[in-house]
Design an enzyme around this catalytic site. Structure first.
Site, PDB file in Angstrom:
ATOM      1  CG  ASP A 116      -0.260   0.085   2.528  1.00 15.00           C
ATOM      2  OD1 ASP A 116       1.204   0.224   2.760  1.00 15.00           O
ATOM      3  OD2 ASP A 116      -1.129   0.136   3.434  1.00 15.00           O
TER       4      ASP A 116
ATOM      5  N   GLY B  13       0.623   3.949   2.148  1.00 16.70           N
ATOM      6  CA  GLY B  13       0.862   4.744   3.387  1.00 16.70           C
ATOM      7  C   GLY B  13      -0.175   5.501   3.590  1.00 16.70           C
ATOM      8  N   GLY B  14      -0.937   6.096   2.580  1.00 19.74           N
ATOM      9  CA  GLY B  14      -2.065   7.063   2.573  1.00 19.74           C
ATOM     10  C   GLY B  14      -2.921   6.533   3.614  1.00 19.74           C
TER      11      GLY B  14
ATOM     12  CG  ASP C  19      -5.350   6.137  -1.452  1.00 24.02           C
ATOM     13  OD1 ASP C  19      -4.655   5.980  -0.745  1.00 24.02           O
ATOM     14  OD2 ASP C  19      -6.495   5.745  -1.201  1.00 24.02           O
TER      15      ASP C  19
ATOM     16  CG  ASP D 125      -5.728  -5.756   1.869  1.00 29.22           C
ATOM     17  OD1 ASP D 125      -6.432  -4.867   1.309  1.00 29.22           O
ATOM     18  OD2 ASP D 125      -5.394  -5.404   2.983  1.00 29.22           O
TER      19      ASP D 125
ATOM     20  CB  CYS E 192      -9.976 -27.146   8.448  1.00 28.45           C
ATOM     21  SG  CYS E 192      -8.555 -26.107   8.087  1.00 28.45           S
TER      22      CYS E 192
ATOM     23  CB  CYS F  48      -4.949 -25.546   7.992  1.00 27.99           C
ATOM     24  SG  CYS F  48      -5.261 -25.563   9.779  1.00 27.99           S
TER      25      CYS F  48
ATOM     26  CB  CYS G  95      -7.376 -28.614  11.190  1.00 23.68           C
ATOM     27  SG  CYS G  95      -8.366 -27.200  11.893  1.00 23.68           S
TER      28      CYS G  95
ATOM     29  CG  HIS H   9      -8.049 -22.588  11.459  1.00 16.87           C
ATOM     30  ND1 HIS H   9      -8.477 -23.764  10.870  1.00 16.87           N
ATOM     31  CD2 HIS H   9      -9.022 -21.705  11.658  1.00 16.87           C
ATOM     32  CE1 HIS H   9      -9.741 -24.029  10.650  1.00 16.87           C
ATOM     33  NE2 HIS H   9     -10.186 -22.544  11.057  1.00 16.87           N
TER      34      HIS H   9
END
Lengths: 404, 404
Positions: A124, A126-127, A178, A298, A336, A338, A341, A367
């Site tokens: 990003d 930083g705005g 921005d 995100d 799951c 992962c 799990c 997870h």
């Protein structure tokens, strides 16, 4: 260097890496360092299935990007990020600018090398962070003066500096500097703010000279006002950038209002360019966003609530630290796959969290991130198989509707 | 269950696991659940090279055991413990008794399963911790009353309870509930304390009924008094236990005094049994301990200083958080083969530590534990190749002598 390639040529002084040559070839073909290949468009919604090509790998879209604010996805390693299934992460210019400083990261060979991550990185600008500082910052046409949250020192970020910082970081996707208008805000404020954002975007574009390896994304602003979103989109599209983000959402407005803004804003963006909805990561909003034509997302939500002891599952949230998990020797989510799990019980993870053991934060983070990767994979499969609205219904019903 | 084995038998209702059968066979041969196989004795020192056989694997000795106080070696996973090269860890009865409680761990199937660690586990008895509580505890002949450091609740540990807790945990090596006398202390106090320790040891031995899978180690006490160490060793050896520890050292006394106590105490212990020096983990003391005939060590030092930003290397300590590391893009130790040194720079790790990122604590922990595993491997190789005193000299000189 003297190379003998497999097909019999002698190459003297390789001028650049194989990847750089591929990229240059792509430029010849008119493609930016980062570009979207659309594989399919859904017939009943605006959803698209695609591949985001970046200098650090190809990412299937729609995609959720884990957040690695300070050059690390909190608690986990790059290998773990990969095992979770993520190919692109987000990192924060504001934080890295202040600490350890972009010049140090440039010296290290860029952020990828510094943090040992060979996947893609979006930074990003930083705005968002400096505007969030409230009384600690002063907006001028030239940029924003602010006080560091670390040591109170006076700092300055401008479109030029934010872009130069991201050039030093070497991120694949560079976000424009921005202004993210607060919610609620007046029409006048939102209009001033979006127009400044457009002027600043032009300065970002002029600053970024590394377009062979970095792609600048512009950000549509305009608050919750349709006329302003139209104005903003029209102004930034004129700059013909490799991608566009929708900013100023998920800032406290009701979700229905966010969806309404997406309904009229996303169609304003060029079909062939990637579209990124900033700061969104709740399962329901991810699905709704995809259905409105968004490719990238995100959010700190999955990692932040993980560290507070809350697991995301397809059957709703599980507060692992609650007493209900104390004697539960099953996994957080039996469906799951992962690492967490597969190997640990709720009872053990609860113990770790209660005892303030770091491994608990790791296991929860893994997870939650894997849950969102699985959700996005299922969304992509649903688009592919023409059943996205049905998938949405099933998700909402499994989760118990109140999705966050 | 119906099994068809590879060599043609039909086995109905396997009565116990293969390992359990091996253990039962061993009992028939007169060997305890845990026993030491001595491969070599050094000609110039008292060092021994061996293999410690446990129900959860064979461990090469001399060995350093990482500490996993609350059922987790702080910050890392069982897979990472293995990658570091450790086959046995230590966990703390006091902490697990208070949280999450040994009954919960019994319900989970024991500590190995609870924490997903299939290597060996030694548990201390909680004695050291409750005696460290000072005013918060009251010693009686029956046991020790104390206040929990977590919630202030009144608790009680006795030889019987400490042993029962360790039976619930299912550790491979069960430590006796002893009193670790402070340093300095009077001859009278040390004598009372060691005699109580012997009486308590007998009660531990009577309580432990799971000797087919768990081995009780007695602890020699007696402060810094040679006559008392002799008395203690003679009393506990009479109980013919599978292993013996030396307690009451590394409690604030000068190192030379510790070595002097080891000089006259270790030879009092039976040659064929494993010998464990409790709470020692500085590189110099590990080498000195091995040379005096010790087989096993544990200490929180490597993991604790890791989390404070201090790395152990063969060339001395490196304070990674210091400014000197800011622009150092090399690894903590170029000669180290740990995950951290293979993948990350000092500059990055320093950034993580300064930014209070958990990954920094993980990377430092991995490095320090690997350093000690490498040190112990080199010590074993030196014993094998009859060059332990020379190895000691090289280590001390590389490190710059002042070894901790």
């Amino acid at each position: 260097m003297l190379f003998k390639s497999g097909i019999g040529f002698i190459v003297l002084e390789m001028p650049c890496s194989f990847y750089e040559r591929v990229l240059k070839k792509k430029e010849v073909n008119g493609l930016a360092a980062v570009h979207l290949e659309i594989l399919k468009e859904d017939s009943r919604t605006r959803a698209r299935l695609g591949k985001l090509h970046t200098p650090h790998g190809v990412i299937e879209t729609p995609v959720f990007m884990p957040v690695g604010t300070q050059g690390t996805v909190k608690t986990i390693t790059p290998e773990e990020i990969k095992e979770i299934g993520a190919g692109i992460i987000l990192s924060n210019t504001y934080h890295l600018f202040l600490r350890p400083g972009h010049e140090l990261i440039r010296e290290a060979g860029g952020l990828h090398r510094f943090m040992n991550w060979d996947g893609a990185i979006l930074t990003d600008s930083g705005g968002f962070q400096v505007f969030s500082l409230g009384d600690l910052r002063k907006i001028k046409e030239s940029g924003v003066e602010f006080r560091s949250h670390i040591d109170g020192s006076l700092q300055f970020l401008s479109p030029e500096i934010a872009t130069q910082v991201q050039m030093a970081l070497g991120s694949d996707i560079v976000m424009a500097f921005d202004e993210c208008a607060p919610y609620p805000c007046t029409h006048e404020y939102a209009k001033d703010s979006l127009e400044r954002t457009t002027r600043w975007l032009k300065r970002c574009k002029e600053t970024l000279t590394t377009t062979d390896t970095q792609a600048l994304f512009g950000i549509v602003q305009g608050g919750m006002y349709e006329d302003l979103r139209r104005q903003s989109a029209s102004e930034i599209i004129e700059l013909d950038l490799p991608g566009y983000a929708i900013g100023g959402l998920s800032v406290g407005e009701p979700k229905d209002l966010m969806y309404e803004v997406l309904d009229y804003t996303v169609p304003l963006l060029p079909r062939e360019k990637p579209r990124y909805l900033m700061g969104v990561g709740s399962p329901d909003a991810l699905i709704e966003g995809v259905m409105r034509g968004v490719d990238m997302f995100d959010c700190v939500l999955p990692t932040r609530i993980a560290r507070n002891g809350t697991a995301m599952t397809r059957y709703g949230k599980v507060i692992v630290r609650n007493a209900g998990s104390a004697h539960d020797f099953g996994p957080i989510d039996p469906s799951c796959d992962c690492y967490t799990c597969r190997n640990y019980s709720r009872a053990y993870i609860r113990h770790l969290i209660k005892a303030e053991e770091i491994l608990g934060l790791r296991l929860m983070t893994i997870h939650n991130l894997r849950y969102l990767q699985t959700l996005m994979r299922e969304i992509r499969e649903a688009i592919k198989e023409d059943r996205l609205p049905e998938y949405r219904q099933k998700c909402f019903s499994d989760y118990g509707y109140e999705f966050d």
